[in-house]
Scaffold this motif. Structure first.
Motif, short mmCIF file in Angstrom:
data_model
loop_
_atom_site.label_atom_id
_atom_site.label_comp_id
_atom_site.label_asym_id
_atom_site.label_seq_id
_atom_site.Cartn_x
_atom_site.Cartn_y
_atom_site.Cartn_z
N GLN A 169 -1.77 7.60 1.77
CA GLN A 169 -1.28 6.18 1.74
C GLN A 169 -1.69 5.30 2.91
O GLN A 169 -1.56 5.48 3.93
N SER B 266 -1.85 1.40 2.79
CA SER B 266 -1.08 0.45 3.25
C SER B 266 0.54 0.68 3.63
O SER B 266 1.03 1.84 3.19
N PHE C 166 6.69 3.90 -0.93
CA PHE C 166 5.86 4.41 -1.89
C PHE C 166 6.50 4.50 -3.32
O PHE C 166 7.91 5.20 -3.36
N THR D 208 0.56 3.27 -8.88
CA THR D 208 0.99 3.63 -7.29
C THR D 208 1.03 2.14 -6.93
O THR D 208 0.40 1.21 -7.12
N SER D 209 2.14 2.09 -6.09
CA SER D 209 2.43 0.84 -5.43
C SER D 209 1.68 0.52 -4.26
O SER D 209 1.65 -0.88 -3.88
N GLN D 210 1.25 1.30 -3.51
CA GLN D 210 0.49 1.20 -2.10
C GLN D 210 -0.90 1.48 -2.27
O GLN D 210 -1.52 2.06 -3.12
N GLN D 211 -1.65 1.02 -1.47
CA GLN D 211 -2.91 1.16 -1.21
C GLN D 211 -3.08 2.63 -0.97
O GLN D 211 -2.43 3.09 -0.07
N PRO E 82 -6.05 -0.26 -4.81
CA PRO E 82 -5.27 -1.13 -4.06
C PRO E 82 -3.84 -1.14 -4.15
O PRO E 82 -3.39 -0.35 -4.96
N LYS E 83 -3.07 -1.98 -3.87
CA LYS E 83 -1.47 -2.09 -4.16
C LYS E 83 -1.44 -2.34 -5.54
O LYS E 83 -2.23 -2.96 -6.18
N ALA E 84 -0.14 -1.95 -5.94
CA ALA E 84 0.23 -2.31 -7.46
C ALA E 84 -0.84 -2.06 -8.59
O ALA E 84 -1.27 -2.93 -9.32
N THR F 228 -10.25 -2.51 4.00
CA THR F 228 -9.33 -2.34 5.09
C THR F 228 -10.09 -2.25 6.57
O THR F 228 -11.39 -2.10 6.21
#
Length: 329
Positions: free
Chosen positions: A40, A42, A46, A65-68, A117-119, A263
């Protein structure tokens, strides 16, 4: 913190796996025979969801996936995988190349290493590389060798990509509404054939995205830096040591990381070490383990700052992770 999985019904003709998790490692463990690891990147709580429909010759998947996240490992030796980014809050980066338009992610008997990435939502198909080779031979289709043995961002003709997109949308709508339809052997065969036809129509048009010389150099610099970060063993390297080893100033290394991974090297390096601490704490089964000792082992010398960083990254204190591990032991 937990895992919720719906496993195949005994005796059913098709296997359907649906799983949800609030922990990146638990999410990774739901991926079946895929031998992948996730870190993970970001900060934040999660949430992951994974759906896989396993037919006799083909697996169809949907992952959210919700996080980077950095994903690395293998789908399985001799596997062919093709993925279509569905929704994302940013760019997917694979080998220094972002995915957009009629580009897809293809993996043919190769290692996986990409940053999402996120989301993010990815949908796709996994099958045997041997089956793809056999079909290509029998259908007199030339599969570009450049797409083998390395995870690649591939440019394809738009029409077959759009048709595969539509197939995947219908499949996952059916999973949600009437999954029993996939128990019919005739329906399974028709679905597999439809997917394989689109894949075989796409592959002759495949060509790897051209990174350009400067992008290749940036990717090489980032790969070397990550190799040092991940291969430093028990002693945590400093960012200064990494910069010296790759021959790049902090500013230049930062530019390369932003272009390739989206990042900064400092954020990436801190996230990697936080993930390592978390895994060590989760593996603990005795009272002798100290959060402080584990943190120091991974290069966190300022304990109060470490605790703040850990809570920001995983939405819980390191002591809570350790307490849960002890209760589970």
């Amino acid at each position: 913190m937990g895992l919720d999985a719906t496993l195949p019904t005994p005796g059913s003709a098709a296997s359907l796996l649906q799983a949800s998790s609030t922990d990146v490692d638990e999410h990774c463990a739901t991926l079946g025979r895929w031998r992948l690891s996730y870190d993970q990147i970001s900060a934040g709580a999660f949430a992951g969801h994974f759906t896989q429909l396993s037919l006799p010759r083909v697996e169809v998947f949907r992952e959210v996936t919700s996080q980077q996240v950095r994903q690395y490992g293998q789908l399985g030796a001799g596997s062919f995988g093709i993925g279509l980014p569905w929704h994302a809050a940013g760019e997917v980066n694979c080998n220094g190349v972002s995915v957009a338009g009629a580009k897809v992610i293809a993996c043919i008997d190769a290692e996986v290493d990409m940053c999402t990435p996120k989301a993010f939502e990815l949908r796709g198909v996994v099958t045997s590389a041997g089956l793809i080779e056999e079909l290509a031979t029998r259908l007199d289709i030339s599969v570009p060798r450049a797409v083998w043995h390395q995870l690649r961002v591939i440019e394809m003709a738009e029409a077959p990509v759009a048709r595969l997109h539509q197939h995947l949308a219908v499949i996952h709508d059916t999973i949600a509404a009437a999954p029993e339809l996939f128990d019919d052997p005739a329906a399974q065969r028709a679905l597999e054939d439809a997917l394989l036809v689109e894949i075989m129509d796409m592959l002759p048009t495949a060509r790897p995205s051209d990174q350009g010389r400067s992008a290749t150099v940036r990717k090489r610099t980032v790969d070397r830096a990550r190799e040092l970060m991940h291969g430093s063993g028990d002693r945590s390297l400093s960012l200064l040591e990494v910069c010296k080893a790759v021959g790049a100033s902090p500013r230049k290394l930062g530019y390369c990381f932003h272009e390739v991974l989206g990042t900064s090297p400092m954020h990436y390096w801190r996230a990697m070490r936080l993930n390592r601490v978390r895994r060590d704490l989760k593996r603990s089964d005795g009272a002798k383990t100290s959060v402080y000792d584990v943190a120091v082992q991974h290069g966190f010398w300022h304990f109060s700052q470490f605790s703040l960083d850990y809570k920001r990254h995983f939405s819980e204190l390191p002591s809570e992770t350790l307490r849960r591990a002890r209760l589970a032991a």
